[in-house]
Design a protein around this motif. Structure first.
Motif, mmCIF file in Angstrom:
data_model
loop_
_atom_site.group_PDB
_atom_site.id
_atom_site.type_symbol
_atom_site.label_atom_id
_atom_site.label_comp_id
_atom_site.label_asym_id
_atom_site.label_seq_id
_atom_site.Cartn_x
_atom_site.Cartn_y
_atom_site.Cartn_z
ATOM 1 N N TRP A 89 -2.631 3.757 2.644
ATOM 2 C CA TRP A 89 -2.257 4.919 2.047
ATOM 3 C C TRP A 89 -0.667 4.650 1.465
ATOM 4 O O TRP A 89 -0.403 5.071 0.188
ATOM 5 C CB TRP A 89 -2.155 6.459 2.576
ATOM 6 C CG TRP A 89 -3.719 6.750 2.917
ATOM 7 C CD1 TRP A 89 -4.397 6.666 3.823
ATOM 8 C CD2 TRP A 89 -4.265 7.497 1.871
ATOM 9 N NE1 TRP A 89 -5.726 7.341 3.476
ATOM 10 C CE2 TRP A 89 -5.525 7.675 2.308
ATOM 11 C CE3 TRP A 89 -4.089 7.840 0.415
ATOM 12 C CZ2 TRP A 89 -6.716 8.164 1.394
ATOM 13 C CZ3 TRP A 89 -5.040 8.524 -0.115
ATOM 14 C CH2 TRP A 89 -6.201 8.691 0.178
ATOM 15 N N LEU A 90 0.045 4.284 2.327
ATOM 16 C CA LEU A 90 1.493 3.863 1.895
ATOM 17 C C LEU A 90 1.532 2.747 0.894
ATOM 18 O O LEU A 90 2.222 3.043 -0.215
ATOM 19 C CB LEU A 90 2.254 3.385 3.294
ATOM 20 C CG LEU A 90 2.729 4.609 4.134
ATOM 21 C CD1 LEU A 90 3.440 3.978 5.238
ATOM 22 C CD2 LEU A 90 3.754 5.500 3.612
ATOM 23 N N TYR A 91 0.726 1.880 1.010
ATOM 24 C CA TYR A 91 0.603 0.887 -0.095
ATOM 25 C C TYR A 91 0.163 1.369 -1.439
ATOM 26 O O TYR A 91 1.006 0.884 -2.435
ATOM 27 C CB TYR A 91 -0.446 -0.401 0.391
ATOM 28 C CG TYR A 91 -0.767 -1.575 -0.426
ATOM 29 C CD1 TYR A 91 0.288 -2.323 -0.964
ATOM 30 C CD2 TYR A 91 -1.971 -1.188 -1.247
ATOM 31 C CE1 TYR A 91 0.200 -3.246 -1.963
ATOM 32 C CE2 TYR A 91 -2.293 -2.199 -2.178
ATOM 33 C CZ TYR A 91 -1.173 -3.156 -2.668
ATOM 34 O OH TYR A 91 -1.507 -3.997 -3.513
ATOM 35 N N LEU A 92 -0.773 2.023 -1.454
ATOM 36 C CA LEU A 92 -1.390 2.819 -2.535
ATOM 37 C C LEU A 92 -0.281 3.604 -3.401
ATOM 38 O O LEU A 92 -0.109 3.449 -4.559
ATOM 39 C CB LEU A 92 -2.474 3.496 -2.196
ATOM 40 C CG LEU A 92 -3.769 2.969 -2.175
ATOM 41 C CD1 LEU A 92 -5.090 3.698 -1.680
ATOM 42 C CD2 LEU A 92 -4.297 1.689 -3.196
ATOM 43 N N PHE A 93 0.514 4.264 -2.764
ATOM 44 C CA PHE A 93 1.397 5.395 -3.357
ATOM 45 C C PHE A 93 2.779 4.345 -3.657
ATOM 46 O O PHE A 93 3.060 4.638 -4.659
ATOM 47 C CB PHE A 93 1.855 6.239 -2.366
ATOM 48 C CG PHE A 93 0.910 7.551 -2.309
ATOM 49 C CD1 PHE A 93 0.757 8.145 -3.627
ATOM 50 C CD2 PHE A 93 0.163 7.556 -1.309
ATOM 51 C CE1 PHE A 93 -0.265 9.287 -3.666
ATOM 52 C CE2 PHE A 93 -0.778 8.719 -1.307
ATOM 53 C CZ PHE A 93 -1.167 9.387 -2.422
ATOM 54 N N ASP B 239 -1.239 2.053 11.659
ATOM 55 C CA ASP B 239 -0.350 3.153 10.851
ATOM 56 C C ASP B 239 1.190 3.005 11.134
ATOM 57 O O ASP B 239 1.479 2.313 11.791
ATOM 58 C CB ASP B 239 -0.654 4.571 11.666
ATOM 59 C CG ASP B 239 -2.080 4.770 11.381
ATOM 60 O OD1 ASP B 239 -2.969 4.301 10.615
ATOM 61 O OD2 ASP B 239 -2.466 5.848 12.241
ATOM 62 N N VAL C 157 1.005 7.639 9.192
ATOM 63 C CA VAL C 157 0.311 7.521 8.083
ATOM 64 C C VAL C 157 -0.208 6.164 7.998
ATOM 65 O O VAL C 157 0.307 5.008 8.149
ATOM 66 C CB VAL C 157 1.491 7.505 6.708
ATOM 67 C CG1 VAL C 157 0.577 7.619 5.479
ATOM 68 C CG2 VAL C 157 2.443 8.801 7.006
#
Length: 93
Positions: A43-47, A35, A39
């Motif tokens: 998720w950070l990569y996707l956004f 994380d 986060v």
């Protein structure tokens, strides 16, 4: 015609970039990552990838809207008026 081909090529390149960003090799790199600030890294990569694609598409769209107006100006025989504002030629005889 050449302009449309260039836009199509750019949009196709963006599609391929999105396909690469959201599929196995790159997505798997972040699946097991730790994380970041609480986060999950995936998720950070996707956004971040999603935001990048949106910004690039906006750039392509903005260039698309600018080009026809420039071509319209180049096709017309406008003269420069006061303050550099183009003035249409007088067609009255």
């Amino acid at each position: 015609m050449l302009h449309r081909n260039l836009i199509g090529q750019r949009l196709l390149a963006l599609f391929l970039l999105g396909w690469l960003l959201f599929n196995f090799p790159l997505l798997a790199l972040f699946a097991g990552a730790s994380d970041w600030l609480g986060v999950p890294a995936v998720w950070l990569y996707l956004f971040a990838a999603w935001l990048l694609l949106i910004v690039l598409m906006a750039c392509v769209a903005e260039r698309t809207q600018e080009r026809p107006s420039r071509q319209a100006w180049a096709g017309e025989d406008f003269q420069s008026g006061a303050g550099g504002v183009p003035v249409a030629p007088d067609t009255r005889e």
